[in-house]
Enzyme design. Sequence first.
Site, PDB file in Angstrom:
ATOM      1  N   GLU A   1       0.859  -1.176   0.000  1.00 44.08           N
ATOM      2  CA  GLU A   1       0.000   0.000   0.000  1.00 44.08           C
ATOM      3  C   GLU A   1       0.897   1.228   0.000  1.00 44.08           C
ATOM      4  OE1 GLU A   1      -3.944  -1.411   2.494  1.00 44.08           O
ATOM      5  OE2 GLU A   1      -2.407  -0.267   3.532  1.00 44.08           O
TER       6      GLU A   1
ATOM      7  N   GLN B   1      -3.877  16.308  -4.477  1.00 39.79           N
ATOM      8  CA  GLN B   1      -3.238  16.312  -5.790  1.00 39.79           C
ATOM      9  C   GLN B   1      -2.085  15.318  -5.789  1.00 39.79           C
ATOM     10  OE1 GLN B   1      -2.325  20.244  -7.355  1.00 39.79           O
ATOM     11  NE2 GLN B   1      -0.487  19.483  -8.353  1.00 39.79           N
TER      12      GLN B   1
ATOM     13  N   HIS C   1      11.950  23.687  -3.388  1.00 40.23           N
ATOM     14  CA  HIS C   1      10.665  24.339  -3.643  1.00 40.23           C
ATOM     15  C   HIS C   1       9.776  24.397  -2.402  1.00 40.23           C
ATOM     16  CE1 HIS C   1      11.308  22.542  -7.895  1.00 40.23           C
ATOM     17  NE2 HIS C   1      11.853  23.735  -7.823  1.00 40.23           N
TER      18      HIS C   1
ATOM     19  N   LYS D   1       3.630  16.963   1.751  1.00 37.42           N
ATOM     20  CA  LYS D   1       3.857  15.991   0.677  1.00 37.42           C
ATOM     21  C   LYS D   1       4.203  14.618   1.248  1.00 37.42           C
ATOM     22  CE  LYS D   1       5.651  19.541  -2.395  1.00 37.42           C
ATOM     23  NZ  LYS D   1       6.852  20.097  -3.052  1.00 37.42           N
TER      24      LYS D   1
ATOM     25  N   TYR E   1       4.628  12.051  -5.860  1.00 45.30           N
ATOM     26  CA  TYR E   1       4.308  12.732  -4.624  1.00 45.30           C
ATOM     27  C   TYR E   1       2.851  13.144  -4.559  1.00 45.30           C
ATOM     28  CZ  TYR E   1       6.189  16.694  -7.451  1.00 45.30           C
ATOM     29  OH  TYR E   1       6.505  17.592  -8.445  1.00 45.30           O
TER      30      TYR E   1
ATOM     31  N   ASP F   1      14.907  27.311 -11.156  1.00 36.09           N
ATOM     32  CA  ASP F   1      15.666  26.891  -9.978  1.00 36.09           C
ATOM     33  C   ASP F   1      17.016  27.600  -9.887  1.00 36.09           C
ATOM     34  OD1 ASP F   1      13.564  25.260  -9.302  1.00 36.09           O
ATOM     35  OD2 ASP F   1      14.600  23.377  -9.701  1.00 36.09           O
TER      36      ASP F   1
END
Length: 186
Positions: free
Chosen positions: A28, A46, A61, A70, A130, A166
């Site tokens: 899982e 998302q 970021h 995340k 992610y 970046d």
Amino acid sequence: MKCYDTALPGVKVIEPKLFEDSRGFFMETWNASRYAELGITANFVQDNLSLSTKGILRGLHFQQPNPQGKLVYVLQGEVFDVVVDIRYGSPTFGHWVGIILSAQNKRQLYIPEGFAHGFCVVSDTALFAYKCTDFYLPQNEGGICWDDSDLGITWPVVEPTLSEKDKQYPKLKEIPLERLVKFGLD
């Protein structure tokens, strides 16, 4: 499933339970009730997926306002994943942790809101997944330069391949406080 705390409060390494046999394996990658038992009660809205080649560095970021928590993991290849505490007022503000995530070790990293995130690909390619707790909003994105000498991150690459965006990010100390998350407001 095993869960380990890191040196940054709330940032956790998860090793999902693996069911293996001659056919392969099953695991899982997310189960809200099982992860809640570990203290991860995030509401993910998302999912993202990126494919990168060796030497590519994405990050560091963050998003503010509307910071994103995340849950990250690698489906193919290997990355050096980095999390930086950008919650001003936090006792660990400006501290970082780095961990190897790979398709082989199947580790996941949970990063709560208030942290910057980045990774560098150390294998030929990496497929990186992610889950995010808030939607991506381009007007709220921010970042820290990958080689901020004040942070002292020991990346496994000297001259990474970076996006133009970046390459332009400032040092953490150059970011106005209103662009960061205030510690204790979560």
